[in-house]
Design a protein around this motif. Structure first.
Motif, mmCIF file in Angstrom:
data_model
loop_
_atom_site.group_PDB
_atom_site.id
_atom_site.type_symbol
_atom_site.label_atom_id
_atom_site.label_comp_id
_atom_site.label_asym_id
_atom_site.label_seq_id
_atom_site.Cartn_x
_atom_site.Cartn_y
_atom_site.Cartn_z
ATOM 1 N N LEU A 1 0.827 -1.199 0.000
ATOM 2 C CA LEU A 1 0.000 0.000 0.000
ATOM 3 C C LEU A 1 0.871 1.261 0.000
ATOM 4 N N THR A 2 1.936 1.262 0.797
ATOM 5 C CA THR A 2 2.858 2.399 0.833
ATOM 6 C C THR A 2 3.546 2.585 -0.514
ATOM 7 N N ALA A 3 3.998 1.508 -1.122
ATOM 8 C CA ALA A 3 4.674 1.594 -2.425
ATOM 9 C C ALA A 3 3.736 2.132 -3.501
ATOM 10 N N VAL A 4 2.509 1.639 -3.540
ATOM 11 C CA VAL A 4 1.530 2.118 -4.521
ATOM 12 C C VAL A 4 1.228 3.599 -4.304
ATOM 13 N N THR A 5 1.107 4.012 -3.064
ATOM 14 C CA THR A 5 0.838 5.413 -2.746
ATOM 15 C C THR A 5 1.988 6.308 -3.188
ATOM 16 N N VAL A 6 3.216 5.911 -2.911
ATOM 17 C CA VAL A 6 4.394 6.706 -3.289
ATOM 18 C C VAL A 6 4.501 6.816 -4.809
ATOM 19 N N VAL A 7 4.322 5.717 -5.518
ATOM 20 C CA VAL A 7 4.397 5.735 -6.982
ATOM 21 C C VAL A 7 3.280 6.594 -7.564
ATOM 22 N N SER A 8 2.081 6.475 -7.051
ATOM 23 C CA SER A 8 0.953 7.279 -7.540
ATOM 24 C C SER A 8 1.202 8.757 -7.308
ATOM 25 N N LEU A 9 1.689 9.098 -6.136
ATOM 26 C CA LEU A 9 1.995 10.491 -5.828
ATOM 27 C C LEU A 9 3.085 11.032 -6.752
ATOM 28 N N ALA A 10 4.108 10.236 -7.019
ATOM 29 C CA ALA A 10 5.183 10.648 -7.929
ATOM 30 C C ALA A 10 4.648 10.892 -9.339
#
Length: 146
Positions: free
Chosen positions: A15-24
């Motif tokens: 969930l953290t990885a998906v959030t970081v990639v989406s934000l980027a």
């Protein structure tokens, strides 16, 4: 007492990885220099509206006649984000009109080289100063616009 389930680490990590990639990806969409509108006239004149970001958006119009250098015209150095700029080509009159939010934002008479921007002097249809010519090897792509 907190119980740590075996799968919760992978869940929260994913969930953290998906959030970081989406934000980027969202930040990249608003910060990377880009072409917001592009057209080519029947006579081969290329026209683009470009936008870059450095604490504020800078928007400019560039064009190139076949066999010449690109030239740029001022639009705004404290602009807001443009989504896209749909273009209407009036081939009878030789005018390209770039729209923003459903309204004409700028027009260019490709045969005469006359650029008009609704931003100049707070009017609609103000004519800009003479275009500034770029070096021979300059292109929007080489300048980082995508």
């Amino acid at each position: 007492m907190v119980y740590w389930r075996r799968g919760s680490f992978w869940f929260w990590g994913s969930l953290t990885a998906v959030t970081v990639v989406s934000l980027a990806l969202v930040v990249r969409r608003f910060v990377v220099p880009r072409i917001v509108g592009r057209a080519v006239s029947p006579t081969g004149v290329e026209m683009c509206v470009l936008q870059s970001y450095c604490w504020e958006y800078e928007t400019k119009f560039v064009y190139r006649r076949p066999g010449t250098n690109w030239a740029w015209c001022y639009f705004d150095h404290e602009d807001d984000h443009w989504g896209i700029a749909p273009v209407v080509l009036d081939t009878n009159r030789g005018i390209a009109t770039f729209h923003r939010d459903g309204r004409p934002a700028l027009s260019f008479e490709w045969e005469m080289g006359v650029y008009r921007s609704g931003r100049l002097a707070g009017t609609t249809g103000g004519v800009s100063e003479e275009p500034r010519y770029m070096p021979a090897d300059w292109t929007p792509a080489k300048a980082g616009y995508r």
